[in-house]
Design an enzyme around this catalytic site. Structure first.
Site, PDB file in Angstrom:
ATOM      1  CB  THR A  47      10.422  11.491   6.468  1.00 33.01           C
ATOM      2  OG1 THR A  47      11.533  11.892   7.273  1.00 33.01           O
ATOM      3  CG2 THR A  47       9.501  12.679   6.267  1.00 33.01           C
ATOM      4  CE1 TYR A 139      17.944   6.296   8.969  1.00 30.87           C
ATOM      5  CE2 TYR A 139      16.064   5.000   8.224  1.00 30.87           C
ATOM      6  CZ  TYR A 139      16.581   6.179   8.724  1.00 30.87           C
ATOM      7  OH  TYR A 139      15.736   7.233   8.973  1.00 30.87           O
ATOM      8  CE  LYS A 169      18.764   9.560   6.899  1.00 30.19           C
ATOM      9  NZ  LYS A 169      17.291   9.623   6.833  1.00 30.19           N
ATOM     10  CB  ILE A 210      18.548  10.193   3.075  1.00 31.89           C
ATOM     11  CG1 ILE A 210      19.352   9.466   1.997  1.00 31.89           C
ATOM     12  CG2 ILE A 210      17.064   9.882   2.931  1.00 31.89           C
ATOM     13  CD1 ILE A 210      19.278   7.947   2.083  1.00 31.89           C
TER      14      ILE A 210
END
Length: 294
Positions: A47, A139, A169, A210
């Site tokens: 993001t 990730y 994540k 997150i």
């Protein structure tokens, strides 16, 4: 026993008219999120357009946040690069400042790579970091990287680097994968990136998120990430958001909520959301959350 990870806002990154990072805007947004339910903020993840942010900029922003009173223990740093040397340099720079975690994505230029190849890449990064290597959350976001992290690869990394790899994540949006990850690696910090699966994942042992949506709705996402409370409005809006390019969309809504059009700017190769789509998306947001249009 450490407390759960909780909610970290995957901060969007504001840019000024020259395309430079608007550091006061980063600080303001970070403080807003931390004051409204987030335990930490994540800089330069997906993001935050982290793949477009260079070493010098990262250093400047991190130093500015710390100088503004945000503790390094409240900061997670995203690392989204292909060369192991670059990944180690970015991670090492942030770890030296005492950040809470590194969010480390796999290399993504080469496709159809094997688990063996990915294991060697992560191992190279950790070896270069040496004694500084710690608190890495790997990730999994295959919709962006096209490089999925298998459940077995996570296990190999955890076994080989037990003092380094602390979590995953998972932004796969693939519930069977998420469920298997939670059941197989319950000793790790499992963070759910897709808010549509967040509450369910937390109830199965996930430690939080997150979240890009935390830029917009930190209190609502906090309840999902910390208590495992379902929120059908958040889930419905995420489904609507995914009809558009996600990063420009989040920034377009931020521009409306803050009455600050500088949030509309994105870095090439991304382009800003057009006004028609922005109006439609914000109308959907307002209908669900009774926000007032700017």
């Amino acid at each position: 026993m450490k407390e759960n990870f909780g909610l970290s806002a995957a901060l969007a990154t504001p840019f000024d008219t020259d395309g430079e990072i608007a550091i006061p805007g980063v600080i303001e947004q970070a403080k807003h999120c931390l004051a409204n339910g987030c335990k930490s903020v994540t800089l330069f993840g997906t993001t935050g357009e982290g793949a477009s942010i260079g070493m010098q900029e990262r250093q400047q922003v991190l130093a500015a946040l710390i100088a503004a009173g945000i503790a390094p223990s409240q900061i997670v740093m995203g690392v989204l690069v292909d060369a192991a040397e670059d990944a180690a340099a970015q991670a090492g720079q942030a770890l030296a400042k005492g950040v809470r975690n590194i969010l480390l994505a796999p290399p993504s230029y080469f496709k159809n790579v094997s688990d063996d190849g990915l294991f060697k890449w992560f191992a190279a990064v950790f070896t270069m970091l040496g004694a500084h290597a710690r608190d890495v959350i790997v990730y999994n976001i295959p919709s962006v990287t096209m490089v999925p992290l298998s459940v077995s690869l996570v296990g190999r990394l955890r076994a080989a680097f037990p003092d380094v790899v602390v979590g995953v994540k998972d932004s796969s949006g693939d519930w069977p994968y998420t469920e298997t990850l939670l059941k197989t690696h319950g000793d790790l910090i499992i963070l759910i990136g897709d808010e549509r699966h967040l509450a369910r994942g937390v109830r199965l042992g996930g430690q939080g998120a997150i979240s890009g949506m935390a830029n917009l709705l930190p209190r609502e996402v906090q309840a999902m990430a910390e208590q495992g409370d379902d929120d059908t409005k958040v889930e419905r809006f995420v489904g609507e958001l995914l009809n558009y390019p996600v990063i420009p969309s989040i920034k377009a809504i931020l521009a409306r909520l803050t009455n600050d059009e500088s949030w509309l700017a994105v870095r090439p190769p991304l382009v800003s959301m057009n006004r028609q789509d922005s109006d439609k998306l914000f109308a959907a947001f307002s209908a669900l959350f009774r926000a007032k249009a700017a």
